[in-house]
Design a protein around this motif. Structure first.
Motif, PDB file in Angstrom:
ATOM      1  N   ILE A   1       0.319   2.066 -12.647  1.00 32.35           N
ATOM      2  CA  ILE A   1      -0.165   3.331 -13.252  1.00 32.35           C
ATOM      3  C   ILE A   1       0.676   4.521 -12.870  1.00 32.35           C
TER       4      ILE A   1
ATOM      5  N   GLY B   1      -8.434  -0.131   0.075  1.00 34.43           N
ATOM      6  CA  GLY B   1      -9.278  -0.562  -0.854  1.00 34.43           C
ATOM      7  C   GLY B   1      -9.599  -2.123  -0.951  1.00 34.43           C
TER       8      GLY B   1
ATOM      9  N   ILE C   1      -3.584   3.205  -0.619  1.00 33.13           N
ATOM     10  CA  ILE C   1      -4.664   2.993  -1.629  1.00 33.13           C
ATOM     11  C   ILE C   1      -5.172   1.487  -1.283  1.00 33.13           C
ATOM     12  N   ILE C   2      -3.963   0.453  -1.754  1.00 32.24           N
ATOM     13  CA  ILE C   2      -4.316  -0.874  -1.590  1.00 32.24           C
ATOM     14  C   ILE C   2      -4.882  -1.253  -0.318  1.00 32.24           C
TER      15      ILE C   2
ATOM     16  N   MET D   1       0.258   4.421  -3.201  1.00 27.97           N
ATOM     17  CA  MET D   1      -0.372   3.430  -3.534  1.00 27.97           C
ATOM     18  C   MET D   1      -0.521   2.216  -2.866  1.00 27.97           C
ATOM     19  N   SER D   2       0.337   2.200  -1.650  1.00 31.52           N
ATOM     20  CA  SER D   2       0.311   1.206  -0.804  1.00 31.52           C
ATOM     21  C   SER D   2      -0.843   1.322   0.067  1.00 31.52           C
TER      22      SER D   2
ATOM     23  N   LYS E   1      -5.182  -6.630  -9.588  1.00 30.60           N
ATOM     24  CA  LYS E   1      -5.538  -5.371  -9.289  1.00 30.60           C
ATOM     25  C   LYS E   1      -4.389  -4.532  -8.618  1.00 30.60           C
ATOM     26  N   GLN E   2      -3.662  -5.225  -7.838  1.00 32.39           N
ATOM     27  CA  GLN E   2      -2.630  -4.569  -7.102  1.00 32.39           C
ATOM     28  C   GLN E   2      -1.478  -4.153  -7.909  1.00 32.39           C
TER      29      GLN E   2
ATOM     30  N   LEU F   1      -2.406  -0.947 -10.094  1.00 32.11           N
ATOM     31  CA  LEU F   1      -2.152   0.062  -9.312  1.00 32.11           C
ATOM     32  C   LEU F   1      -1.171   0.554  -9.086  1.00 32.11           C
ATOM     33  N   TYR F   2      -0.283  -0.302  -8.978  1.00 37.02           N
ATOM     34  CA  TYR F   2       1.302  -0.177  -8.590  1.00 37.02           C
ATOM     35  C   TYR F   2       1.876   0.477 -10.158  1.00 37.02           C
TER      36      TYR F   2
END
Length: 289
Positions: free
Chosen positions: A222, A160, A156-157, A153-154, A215-216, A219-220
């Motif tokens: 989910i 993104g 992706i962030i 996830m980190s 959003k971060q 994302l973490y």
């Protein structure tokens, strides 16, 4: 582009590692033997007796310990004829466990219950019964899942979000706030009016930062929730980690029970490891976020 490819490759490898961990866990869970499962249920009941002692008192804990006696007898009965007659040490350990249980039923005590847990695990080892891989290594498995998911996830962030833009907005906001503060301190009304005309634009920029942070967080959360649902089906009521020292409970004005924190279930360990790694990865991958 080179960095993007590096991050993408790392993310793919991380996903494969998670799939590998999940596959191992599911395979081990489906193939664990009945006696291993009986040992796991017995240990869960013992751990539950400590919770019962804290929450409901000695009388309720004694009832749970009565059930432990029955579970223990059922666990050892298939081995008594073949093992106990030929191994005096097993007979002695079995008697010690029975004596410990008898005392605990009269006067339940947290430390003594933990001693009983260790004695039963020793008996299981002597009988050649071991917990399945996923329970023997629960702390490492959850740590590994947390490590990899938070890394994915980190990444992706990192990919993104336009962090250069966000940093530019933060600097612009800070400069505007500093100028407004200085103008107010020096009572420069003309400059104050000029700066306040920019307030709407600055609010929009602040909202951009807030939305990025939201959003971060989503994302973490989910993958955290999805993995939590899956892990809870395996590790519900299982004590993942026994702490090397007791910690006092934080005082929020409400205490569910007395005593100190001596162990962590899967949720506590998962929360600590997942969000702990998330903070580490964020600082490593996004140094000035």
């Amino acid at each position: 582009m080179r960095y993007l490819n590096e991050y993408s490759i790392t993310a793919i490898i991380s996903v494969l590692l998670v799939i590998g961990l999940f596959t191992i866990a599911v395979t081990e869970q489906s193939t664990q033997e009945d006696e291993s499962n009986d040992l796991k249920k017995l240990l869960v009941t013992i751990d539950g007796s400590i919770k019962t002692l804290r929450l409901r008192g000695e009388n309720s804990a004694s009832d749970v310990l009565e059930g432990i006696q029955s579970q223990y007898n059922s666990f050892t009965s298939p081995y008594e004829s073949d093992n106990f007659d030929n191994k005096p040490n097993l007979v002695k350990l079995n008697q010690e466990i029975d004596n410990k249980l008898a005392k605990l039923k009269q006067s339940p005590d947290k430390n003594s219950i933990r001693e009983l847990r260790g004695m039963i695990q020793e008996m299981a080892n002597e009988l050649g019964v071991r917990l399945s891989f996923i329970y023997e290594n629960s702390m490492i498995i959850i740590l590994g899942v947390s490590f990899i998911l938070s890394l994915i996830m980190s990444i992706i962030i990192k990919i993104g979000v336009n962090w250069e833009k966000i940093r530019g907005i933060r600097i612009e906001l800070k400069n505007w706030q500093d100028k407004l503060r200085q103008a107010q301190l020096k009572s420069k009304k003309k400059e104050i009016r000029k700066l306040k005309l920019q307030q709407g634009e600055m609010s929009e920029r602040q909202n951009t930062i807030l939305m990025t942070d939201l959003k971060q967080a989503i994302l973490y959360l989910i993958p955290f929730v999805l993995a939590w649902v899956w892990l809870s089906t395996i590790y519900q009521d299982w004590v993942v980690a026994w702490l090397p020292f007791n910690l006092p409970w934080p005082d929020f004005g409400i205490r569910l029970f007395s005593g100190t924190v001596a162990s962590m279930g899967f949720l506590g360990w998962y929360l600590l490891s997942y969000f702990g790694f998330a903070q580490i990865w964020r600082r490593f991958l996004i140094p000035s976020h």
